[in-house]
Scaffold this active site. Structure first.
Site, PDB file in Angstrom:
ATOM      1  N   ASN A  11     -28.339  71.406 -39.771  1.00 21.00           N
ATOM      2  CA  ASN A  11     -27.317  70.784 -40.619  1.00 21.00           C
ATOM      3  C   ASN A  11     -28.019  70.028 -41.761  1.00 21.00           C
ATOM      4  O   ASN A  11     -28.844  69.142 -41.510  1.00 21.00           O
ATOM      5  CB  ASN A  11     -26.485  69.828 -39.743  1.00 21.00           C
ATOM      6  CG  ASN A  11     -25.375  69.151 -40.516  1.00 21.00           C
ATOM      7  OD1 ASN A  11     -25.587  68.679 -41.621  1.00 21.00           O
ATOM      8  ND2 ASN A  11     -24.198  69.092 -39.948  1.00 21.00           N
ATOM      9  N   HIS A  14     -27.401  65.659 -44.742  1.00 21.95           N
ATOM     10  CA  HIS A  14     -28.004  64.390 -45.155  1.00 21.95           C
ATOM     11  C   HIS A  14     -29.107  64.539 -46.194  1.00 21.95           C
ATOM     12  O   HIS A  14     -29.563  63.535 -46.754  1.00 21.95           O
ATOM     13  CB  HIS A  14     -28.400  63.574 -43.929  1.00 21.95           C
ATOM     14  CG  HIS A  14     -27.178  63.235 -43.130  1.00 21.95           C
ATOM     15  ND1 HIS A  14     -26.163  62.466 -43.654  1.00 21.95           N
ATOM     16  CD2 HIS A  14     -26.759  63.641 -41.908  1.00 21.95           C
ATOM     17  CE1 HIS A  14     -25.181  62.389 -42.763  1.00 21.95           C
ATOM     18  NE2 HIS A  14     -25.522  63.091 -41.707  1.00 21.95           N
ATOM     19  N   HIS A  47     -21.194  70.402 -43.836  1.00 20.41           N
ATOM     20  CA  HIS A  47     -19.846  69.837 -43.689  1.00 20.41           C
ATOM     21  C   HIS A  47     -19.355  69.360 -45.049  1.00 20.41           C
ATOM     22  O   HIS A  47     -19.890  68.392 -45.595  1.00 20.41           O
ATOM     23  CB  HIS A  47     -19.926  68.662 -42.691  1.00 20.41           C
ATOM     24  CG  HIS A  47     -18.609  68.033 -42.370  1.00 20.41           C
ATOM     25  ND1 HIS A  47     -18.501  66.978 -41.498  1.00 20.41           N
ATOM     26  CD2 HIS A  47     -17.344  68.292 -42.795  1.00 20.41           C
ATOM     27  CE1 HIS A  47     -17.231  66.615 -41.402  1.00 20.41           C
ATOM     28  NE2 HIS A  47     -16.508  67.402 -42.189  1.00 20.41           N
ATOM     29  N   ARG A  49     -17.003  67.353 -46.583  1.00 20.51           N
ATOM     30  CA  ARG A  49     -16.022  66.340 -46.175  1.00 20.51           C
ATOM     31  C   ARG A  49     -14.956  66.170 -47.246  1.00 20.51           C
ATOM     32  O   ARG A  49     -15.197  66.408 -48.427  1.00 20.51           O
ATOM     33  CB  ARG A  49     -16.715  65.001 -45.931  1.00 20.51           C
ATOM     34  CG  ARG A  49     -17.673  65.022 -44.748  1.00 20.51           C
ATOM     35  CD  ARG A  49     -18.148  63.619 -44.444  1.00 20.51           C
ATOM     36  NE  ARG A  49     -17.033  62.804 -44.000  1.00 20.51           N
ATOM     37  CZ  ARG A  49     -16.784  62.514 -42.722  1.00 20.51           C
ATOM     38  NH1 ARG A  49     -17.579  62.930 -41.763  1.00 20.51           N
ATOM     39  NH2 ARG A  49     -15.746  61.790 -42.399  1.00 20.51           N
ATOM     40  N   ARG A  53     -18.669  62.982 -49.474  1.00 20.08           N
ATOM     41  CA  ARG A  53     -19.714  61.939 -49.465  1.00 20.08           C
ATOM     42  C   ARG A  53     -21.124  62.533 -49.445  1.00 20.08           C
ATOM     43  O   ARG A  53     -22.063  61.870 -49.829  1.00 20.08           O
ATOM     44  CB  ARG A  53     -19.511  60.946 -48.324  1.00 20.08           C
ATOM     45  CG  ARG A  53     -19.833  61.477 -46.957  1.00 20.08           C
ATOM     46  CD  ARG A  53     -19.750  60.370 -45.923  1.00 20.08           C
ATOM     47  NE  ARG A  53     -18.362  59.948 -45.729  1.00 20.08           N
ATOM     48  CZ  ARG A  53     -17.883  59.492 -44.566  1.00 20.08           C
ATOM     49  NH1 ARG A  53     -18.683  59.386 -43.520  1.00 20.08           N
ATOM     50  NH2 ARG A  53     -16.625  59.144 -44.444  1.00 20.08           N
ATOM     51  N   GLU A  74     -18.530  73.448 -41.730  1.00 20.29           N
ATOM     52  CA  GLU A  74     -17.747  72.472 -40.969  1.00 20.29           C
ATOM     53  C   GLU A  74     -16.638  71.929 -41.858  1.00 20.29           C
ATOM     54  O   GLU A  74     -16.901  71.546 -43.001  1.00 20.29           O
ATOM     55  CB  GLU A  74     -18.632  71.319 -40.509  1.00 20.29           C
ATOM     56  CG  GLU A  74     -19.587  71.720 -39.403  1.00 20.29           C
ATOM     57  CD  GLU A  74     -20.431  70.556 -38.938  1.00 20.29           C
ATOM     58  OE1 GLU A  74     -21.224  70.757 -38.018  1.00 20.29           O
ATOM     59  OE2 GLU A  74     -20.308  69.448 -39.506  1.00 20.29           O
ATOM     60  N   THR A 105      -9.797  60.675 -27.404  1.00 22.48           N
ATOM     61  CA  THR A 105     -10.248  59.297 -27.184  1.00 22.48           C
ATOM     62  C   THR A 105     -11.748  59.139 -27.441  1.00 22.48           C
ATOM     63  O   THR A 105     -12.202  58.107 -27.865  1.00 22.48           O
ATOM     64  CB  THR A 105      -9.946  58.855 -25.736  1.00 22.48           C
ATOM     65  OG1 THR A 105     -10.271  59.935 -24.880  1.00 22.48           O
ATOM     66  CG2 THR A 105      -8.505  58.468 -25.574  1.00 22.48           C
ATOM     67  N   GLU A 155     -17.736  73.841 -29.826  1.00 22.69           N
ATOM     68  CA  GLU A 155     -18.981  73.068 -29.907  1.00 22.69           C
ATOM     69  C   GLU A 155     -18.740  71.769 -29.166  1.00 22.69           C
ATOM     70  O   GLU A 155     -17.826  71.010 -29.510  1.00 22.69           O
ATOM     71  CB  GLU A 155     -19.370  72.816 -31.372  1.00 22.69           C
ATOM     72  CG  GLU A 155     -20.663  72.015 -31.464  1.00 22.69           C
ATOM     73  CD  GLU A 155     -21.282  72.020 -32.858  1.00 22.69           C
ATOM     74  OE1 GLU A 155     -21.187  73.042 -33.558  1.00 22.69           O
ATOM     75  OE2 GLU A 155     -21.855  70.981 -33.224  1.00 22.69           O
ATOM     76  N   HIS A 198     -24.332  67.032 -32.388  1.00 19.83           N
ATOM     77  CA  HIS A 198     -24.133  65.633 -32.785  1.00 19.83           C
ATOM     78  C   HIS A 198     -25.123  64.689 -32.116  1.00 19.83           C
ATOM     79  O   HIS A 198     -25.103  64.504 -30.902  1.00 19.83           O
ATOM     80  CB  HIS A 198     -22.707  65.123 -32.541  1.00 19.83           C
ATOM     81  CG  HIS A 198     -22.335  64.048 -33.534  1.00 19.83           C
ATOM     82  ND1 HIS A 198     -22.791  62.770 -33.426  1.00 19.83           N
ATOM     83  CD2 HIS A 198     -21.619  64.093 -34.671  1.00 19.83           C
ATOM     84  CE1 HIS A 198     -22.346  62.065 -34.450  1.00 19.83           C
ATOM     85  NE2 HIS A 198     -21.646  62.846 -35.230  1.00 19.83           N
TER      86      HIS A 198
HETATM   87  N1  PXP Z   1     -22.055  69.486 -35.102  1.00 26.41           N
HETATM   88  C1  PXP Z   1     -20.934  68.953 -35.644  1.00 26.41           C
HETATM   89  C2  PXP Z   1     -19.620  69.580 -35.334  1.00 26.41           C
HETATM   90  C3  PXP Z   1     -21.008  67.864 -36.510  1.00 26.41           C
HETATM   91  O1  PXP Z   1     -19.891  67.373 -37.061  1.00 26.41           O
HETATM   92  C4  PXP Z   1     -22.271  67.313 -36.813  1.00 26.41           C
HETATM   93  C5  PXP Z   1     -22.374  66.169 -37.750  1.00 26.41           C
HETATM   94  O2  PXP Z   1     -21.948  66.550 -39.008  1.00 26.41           O
HETATM   95  C6  PXP Z   1     -23.396  67.906 -36.243  1.00 26.41           C
HETATM   96  C7  PXP Z   1     -23.258  68.978 -35.365  1.00 26.41           C
HETATM   97  C8  PXP Z   1     -24.773  67.410 -36.525  1.00 26.41           C
HETATM   98  O3  PXP Z   1     -24.923  66.119 -36.023  1.00 26.41           O
HETATM   99  P1  PXP Z   1     -26.226  65.290 -36.378  1.00 26.41           P
HETATM  100  O4  PXP Z   1     -26.299  65.223 -37.867  1.00 26.41           O
HETATM  101  O5  PXP Z   1     -25.987  63.989 -35.731  1.00 26.41           O
HETATM  102  O6  PXP Z   1     -27.393  66.041 -35.799  1.00 26.41           O
END
Ligand code: PXP
Length: 251
Positions: A11, A14, A47, A49, A53, A74, A105, A155, A198
């Site tokens: 991913n 960032h 992703h 968003r 961002r 995403e 939750t 996922e 995540h």
């Molecule tokens: N999978 C999904 C569905 C996510 O939303 C994210 C965060 O955008 C990730 C994986 C990757 O998470 P991380 O950046 O914390 O490794």
């Protein structure tokens, strides 16, 4: 039975976060995607968003055009994101919650509560050729709901497990890992392809990768952070090595 080689989706959100901190074009997430491929990634995840961002619309267009690896897009379950996904035709579309009311939750998508809203979106994406996945909690009811929505992939949200490990809560982490294992088994039994993502880092990837039913991990924030110290290719290569070692040990 341990499934085939575990795929690594990198991913790159960032990288765009750092670029956007200054504006301008650097660092370029598409360059990161090319490096990720060289370092052993099997796919690129981004992703877009609703508030833009990090990843931009132009990033998605360029990733769709310029990278050889499959793109996992995403997206929130909104008309705007659906229109973008239909145009970009990514290999995969992963529906994630962005608003509090869309979450269960614990933080995954509420596939059960959002059934009527999600069903046509899943259907349109699938008809358009994208493999649809839903980002859900390790909860049987959510997996059953994903199946009834027609999503072939889920996922599992492993953020809670990673946080518990980070907090040093060994009992809590063990209980959460058990919940993840049971959910992965249930998902595979009902015919879903099961991924996880995540918050995964070097110290948490081993136990997650050892869950035999998992087919793909999506990892971003930690890799981009680690890239500051050891470089992006080295960070991805080390993650790949740890995943393969955990799989080999579990086999
Ligand atoms: N999978 C999904 C569905 C996510 O939303 C994210 C965060 O955008 C990730 C994986 C990757 O998470 P991380 O950046 O914390 O490794």
């Amino acid at each position: 039975m341990t499934s085939q080689r575990l795929r690594l989706g990198v991913n790159i959100d960032h990288v765009a976060t750092i670029r956007n901190a200054r504006g301008g074009r650097m660092p370029d997430p598409v360059r990161a995607a090319h490096l990720a491929e060289k370092a052993g990634a099997d796919g690129i995840t981004a992703h877009l968003r609703e508030d833009r961002r990090h990843i931009s619309d132009e990033d998605i267009e360029r990733l769709s055009r310029e990278i050889a690896l499959p793109l996992n897009f995403e997206m929130a379950a909104t008309q705007e994101m659906l229109d973008i996904a239909l145009k970009a035709r990514p290999h995969a579309a992963c529906i994630v919650p962005e608003k509090r009311e869309e979450r269960t939750t614990e933080g995954g998508l509420d596939a059960r509560g959002g059934h009527n809203h999600l069903k046509p979106i899943v259907q349109r994406l699938a008809e358009n050729g994208s493999r649809v996945s839903l980002f859900v909690e390790a909860d049987r009811a959510q997996l059953d709901a994903a199946l009834s929505l027609g999503a072939p992939v889920v996922e599992l949200h492993v953020g809670r497990y990673c946080d518990l490990v980070g907090d040093g809560d060994r009992a809590g982490a063990a209980a959460e890992l058990k919940r993840l294992r049971e959910a992965a088994r249930h998902g595979a039994e009902i015919g879903l392809e099961v991924h996880a993502g995540h918050g995964i880092a070097f110290d948490t990837v081993g136990d997650i990768a050892a869950i035999p039913e998992l087919v793909e991990l999506n990892i971003g924030h930690f890799l981009v952070g680690e890239a500051i110290f050891i470089g992006l290719e080295a960070a991805i290569a080390e993650m790949r090595r740890l995943m393969d070692a955990a799989r080999a040990k579990a086999a």
